[in-house]
Write a protein that holds these residues in place. Structure first.
Motif, PDB file in Angstrom:
ATOM      1  N   UNK A 378       0.879  -1.181   0.000  1.00 56.72           N
ATOM      2  CA  UNK A 378       0.000   0.000   0.000  1.00 56.72           C
ATOM      3  C   UNK A 378       0.912   1.225   0.000  1.00 56.72           C
ATOM      4  N   UNK A 379       1.376   1.605  -1.175  1.00 59.35           N
ATOM      5  CA  UNK A 379       2.451   2.583  -1.295  1.00 59.35           C
ATOM      6  C   UNK A 379       2.079   3.938  -0.689  1.00 59.35           C
ATOM      7  N   UNK A 380       3.048   4.497   0.032  1.00 59.79           N
ATOM      8  CA  UNK A 380       2.920   5.833   0.594  1.00 59.79           C
ATOM      9  C   UNK A 380       4.063   6.703   0.094  1.00 59.79           C
ATOM     10  N   UNK A 381       3.914   8.010   0.284  1.00 55.93           N
ATOM     11  CA  UNK A 381       4.973   8.951  -0.100  1.00 55.93           C
ATOM     12  C   UNK A 381       5.721   9.401   1.146  1.00 55.93           C
ATOM     13  N   UNK A 382       7.032   9.223   1.120  1.00 55.33           N
ATOM     14  CA  UNK A 382       7.892   9.616   2.235  1.00 55.33           C
ATOM     15  C   UNK A 382       8.815  10.730   1.761  1.00 55.33           C
ATOM     16  N   UNK A 383       8.955  11.767   2.580  1.00 53.17           N
ATOM     17  CA  UNK A 383       9.829  12.881   2.240  1.00 53.17           C
ATOM     18  C   UNK A 383      11.170  12.689   2.945  1.00 53.17           C
ATOM     19  N   UNK A 384      12.246  12.897   2.167  1.00 50.16           N
ATOM     20  CA  UNK A 384      13.616  12.779   2.679  1.00 50.16           C
ATOM     21  C   UNK A 384      14.270  14.151   2.549  1.00 50.16           C
ATOM     22  N   UNK A 385      14.412  14.883   3.653  1.00 48.89           N
ATOM     23  CA  UNK A 385      14.924  16.249   3.562  1.00 48.89           C
ATOM     24  C   UNK A 385      16.372  16.346   3.081  1.00 48.89           C
ATOM     25  N   UNK A 386      17.169  15.310   3.296  1.00 48.62           N
ATOM     26  CA  UNK A 386      18.600  15.375   2.965  1.00 48.62           C
ATOM     27  C   UNK A 386      18.836  14.829   1.552  1.00 48.62           C
ATOM     28  N   UNK A 387      18.205  15.499   0.573  1.00 54.28           N
ATOM     29  CA  UNK A 387      18.109  14.953  -0.767  1.00 54.28           C
ATOM     30  C   UNK A 387      19.404  14.801  -1.521  1.00 54.28           C
ATOM     31  N   UNK A 388      20.432  15.571  -1.197  1.00 54.55           N
ATOM     32  CA  UNK A 388      21.688  15.494  -1.936  1.00 54.55           C
ATOM     33  C   UNK A 388      22.729  14.644  -1.226  1.00 54.55           C
ATOM     34  N   UNK A 389      22.361  14.018  -0.120  1.00 57.79           N
ATOM     35  CA  UNK A 389      23.328  13.204   0.633  1.00 57.79           C
ATOM     36  C   UNK A 389      23.493  11.847  -0.043  1.00 57.79           C
ATOM     37  N   UNK A 390      24.728  11.369  -0.139  1.00 56.66           N
ATOM     38  CA  UNK A 390      25.036  10.160  -0.912  1.00 56.66           C
ATOM     39  C   UNK A 390      24.238   8.952  -0.465  1.00 56.66           C
ATOM     40  N   UNK A 391      24.195   8.679   0.836  1.00 53.63           N
ATOM     41  CA  UNK A 391      23.487   7.478   1.311  1.00 53.63           C
ATOM     42  C   UNK A 391      21.980   7.582   1.076  1.00 53.63           C
ATOM     43  N   UNK A 392      21.459   8.798   1.192  1.00 55.36           N
ATOM     44  CA  UNK A 392      20.029   9.000   0.935  1.00 55.36           C
ATOM     45  C   UNK A 392      19.710   8.701  -0.525  1.00 55.36           C
ATOM     46  N   UNK A 393      20.550   9.180  -1.438  1.00 51.43           N
ATOM     47  CA  UNK A 393      20.327   8.924  -2.860  1.00 51.43           C
ATOM     48  C   UNK A 393      20.443   7.439  -3.182  1.00 51.43           C
ATOM     49  N   UNK A 394      21.404   6.770  -2.571  1.00 54.27           N
ATOM     50  CA  UNK A 394      21.554   5.331  -2.810  1.00 54.27           C
ATOM     51  C   UNK A 394      20.348   4.565  -2.264  1.00 54.27           C
ATOM     52  N   UNK A 395      19.885   4.975  -1.092  1.00 50.47           N
ATOM     53  CA  UNK A 395      18.690   4.333  -0.534  1.00 50.47           C
ATOM     54  C   UNK A 395      17.464   4.631  -1.387  1.00 50.47           C
ATOM     55  N   UNK A 396      17.366   5.857  -1.881  1.00 52.89           N
ATOM     56  CA  UNK A 396      16.231   6.232  -2.734  1.00 52.89           C
ATOM     57  C   UNK A 396      16.193   5.364  -3.979  1.00 52.89           C
ATOM     58  N   UNK A 397      17.360   5.092  -4.556  1.00 51.05           N
ATOM     59  CA  UNK A 397      17.401   4.238  -5.745  1.00 51.05           C
ATOM     60  C   UNK A 397      16.866   2.847  -5.424  1.00 51.05           C
TER      61      UNK A 397
END
Length: 694
Positions: A378-397
């Motif tokens: 049941x997909x939800x939208x999550x906001x990640x404030x640290x959008x340019x951080x390397x680990x955040x981008x890797x997790x986002x992928x």
């Protein structure tokens, strides 16, 4: 009896590694111990086994994985016949089956094996091992009609040889043919047939694979750059104005090493994000001078520059025969493959057909799998404030590839996309949005809202306008306004910076006295819930009782049956003092407020989790020796204990998970790994699902 699944095919080039990985994912969600058996192998170590071993933390001795080499198998079959070959290969299988609940058998690959009637060899072996068969049919460059015919022929071939075919997969099908093929295969044969489209990112070699294949010298480039997928090749010979428009996202630029103009121009384009390239391959053994290399490193740090002695024609001949490979060294490709599998395969249906009984034990991997599956349902939208951080981008992928949730990244869009490009991540998923709080039209709306919420503190609109440009405040306001279902932050921000906006804007849930936290501690065979290890330094009895009640509710939401241990340095009535009295009073408050909960306290940690100690210190207790929710008396004790267990016992700590807020906001440790971020986002999405149901 061991349950086995045999993944096989009918010819080479079917890309079945995607299916092998997907089936392994399904098996490890259900079963604690999954063994691998490859009856015949070209070379050991085997690439797909190394991927499965690293990804699924397998402890199986590699010597037990492989039956024999293909040359030996062909010679044995020629000299003594198929009976002798089958007998030898079954012996190897039985050695694995003796030690594992389930075995995934990886069939032969039909690539230079020199085995007559190879399909029959696989069918016979599957039957002798008592394994269900899952054939994979390659559909690359075929029409839907041709794919359907191949599937039906393969089904007849394996069933006529007596195999228990539980499902089939048509893989690498032209995306334009997928819908028609799936529609026609939905009518026959009488088993599920899943159709997977050809995915360019899986066939794309990484820069590191290109370097290895060509024997290239790496002049520049870090690990992240070498891990980039090469989606296209662009040969540079024209002048710069004609060359730049030819660049495509993820391309490898191939040019003589003395063309400094093209080298600098391509890297400048990459630095500007238009477009992000995979790297440059310099031919003719011409290498730029130190000034150009220094400029290149400043323009696009981490972007690979490779050098080969061959000319462009010879280099191209080597490149165009190169295909991307799944392996332990390509974890991003594994995520892409699993995302493809989970998108196009009815995993619930296939799991049921695999008929694997779920283990009573809950391993860390099983718990993590369950989180992703529940979030995906049941997909939800999550906001990640640290959008340019390397680990955040890797997790986002990972999250987007696996279809776990939709995401909003906060940050200046060009900077976010440039950083993603440096990491080889293409941000083109329809479920992703990037918002810059500084320039977003939402800033005025959020400023008015925040000024209204904090008017009693003297906050004006002008001050609020500045405050809401902060990514933590902006993300929290998105959650408050329903523009996101939850927020996860803390990879580079402090806990205070993450949760202070939540205290001010979202506030506590009705009935919750305070906001507290828990960690899910995934041990080898069970999951425990620790609280509070991150928020409240020295809770009083009332607060401690609230932490316990909230922790029990959180545990139940994630399928951990709550049995609460209120921890102290004393068990029962054996000790006294202010600290013990606080825990005793908190225990009584829990019993008064929630009499249906199983709770014991004060109790020492060993008496709470070890049945042998509990039998001596607190015999007859319904909690002692089998506690699942452990509530620490203060933050000092809780934080140190969770870290000690995490490091010394090898436990996987998932959290901190905040509880008591009206809407989900969760904090990350600044040392969080990519998998920690993925897990925390999944938990946040599940909390959002459950919040809607309450």
């Amino acid at each position: 009896m061991t349950r086995s699944v045999y993944v096989t095919g009918i010819g080479r080039g079917d890309g079945r590694q995607v299916v092998e990985l997907g089936v392994m994912e399904l098996l490890t969600r259900q079963v604690d111990r999954v063994g691998i058996y490859r009856p015949m192998v070209h070379d050991a170590p085997d690439r797909i086994f190394e991927l499965l071993r690293s990804r699924y933390r397998l402890v199986q001795d590699p010597a037990t994985v492989f039956g024999m080499g293909y040359e030996e198998a062909a010679a044995l079959q020629a000299e003594q016949g198929q009976e002798a070959l089958t007998a030898r290969l079954v012996e190897g299988y039985l050695r694995v089956a003796a030690d594992y609940e389930t075995v995934l058998i990886l069939g032969s690959d039909f690539a230079g094996t020199n085995l007559p009637a190879e399909l029959g060899v696989n069918a016979r072996l599957a039957n002798e091992c008592g394994a269900s068969v899952l054939p994979v049919i390659g559909g690359r460059a075929q029409s839907a009609e041709s794919v359907v015919a191949e599937v039906r022929n393969a089904h007849h071939a394996y069933t006529n040889l007596g195999c228990d075919v539980i499902a089939m997969v048509a893989n690498r099908v032209d995306p334009a043919e997928v819908a028609e093929a799936a529609e026609r295969l939905g009518r026959a044969p009488d088993i599920p047939v899943y159709v997977l489209p050809d995915e360019p990112a899986l066939a794309a070699p990484t820069v590191a694979q290109i370097a290895e294949t060509l024997g290239a010298e790496v002049l520049l480039g870090d690990d992240a750059g070498l891990a980039r997928d090469t989606l296209d090749f662009v040969f540079g010979g024209a002048m710069l104005p004609s060359f730049l428009p030819r660049l495509t996202p993820g391309c490898m630029v191939i040019t003589p090493g003395d063309r400094a103009d093209l080298i600098v121009g391509a890297l400048a384009a990459h630095s500007a994000g238009s477009p992000p390239i995979a790297g440059l391959l310099l031919t003719l053994d011409e290498k730029p001078g130190p000034d150009i290399l220094a400029l290149a490193n400043r323009l696009a740090p981490g972007t690979p520059l490779l050098s080969v002695p061959t000319d462009s024609f010879v280099t191209a001949a080597g490149l165009f025969t190169l295909d991307g490979k799944l392996g332990a060294g390509t974890p991003r490709k594994a995520e892409t493959a699993l995302g493809l599998f989970e998108t196009h395969v009815d995993t619930a249906e296939l799991t049921e057909r695999l008929s694997v009984a779920r283990s009573a034990r809950v391993t860390p991997m099983m718990f993590e799998h369950a989180l992703l599956e529940r979030a995906r349902s049941d997909k939800r939208r999550i906001v990640l404030p640290e959008g340019a951080e390397e680990r955040i981008l890797q997790a986002a992928e990972v999250l987007l590839r696996r279809g776990v949730c939709e995401l909003t990244l906060l940050g200046e869009e060009d900077a976010v996309r440039k950083r993603a490009g440096d990491l080889g991540i293409v941000l083109d998923d329809p479920g992703l949005q990037i918002i810059d709080p500084q320039t977003s039209p939402l800033r005025e709306r959020f400023a008015a809202l925040y000024a209204k919420l904090r008017a009693h503190k003297g906050v004006s609109y002008e001050l609020a306008y500045d405050v809401v440009a902060d990514v933590s405040y902006f993300g929290t306001l998105m959650v408050q306004e329903g523009l996101a279902d939850g927020m996860v932050s803390g990879a580079v921000h402090s806990t205070a910076a993450t949760i202070r906006p939540a205290f001010e804007i979202i506030k506590t849930r009705p009935g919750a006295a305070i906001v507290s936290s828990v960690f899910f501690m995934c041990l080898a065979d069970k999951v425990l819930v620790y609280g509070d290890c991150a928020v409240n330094p020295d809770p009083n009895a009332e607060q401690l009782a609230d932490i316990a009640i909230q922790a029990a509710a959180t545990a139940a939401r994630f399928d951990v049956e709550p049995r609460i241990a209120m921890l102290s340095y004393s068990t029962g009535t054996s000790g006294s003092g202010a600290d013990v009295d606080k825990v005793r009073a908190a225990t009584e408050l829990v019993r008064q407020r929630r009499p249906e909960l199983l709770v014991e306290g004060p109790i020492q940690y060993d008496a709470a989790v070890a049945p042998s100690v509990a039998a001596t210190k607190m015999p007859g207790s319904a909690v002692a020796g089998q506690a699942t929710v452990l509530v620490f008396p203060d933050l000092n004790t809780g934080n140190n204990t969770y870290k000690a267990v995490q490091r010394s016992a090898g436990a996987v700590a998932v959290g901190p998970v905040l509880q008591g807020l009206r809407k989900p906001v969760n904090d990350l440790s600044r040392g969080a790994l990519v998998q920690d971020i993925v897990n925390t986002v999944a938990i946040t999405a599940i909390q959002a699902q459950q919040g809607d149901a309450e």
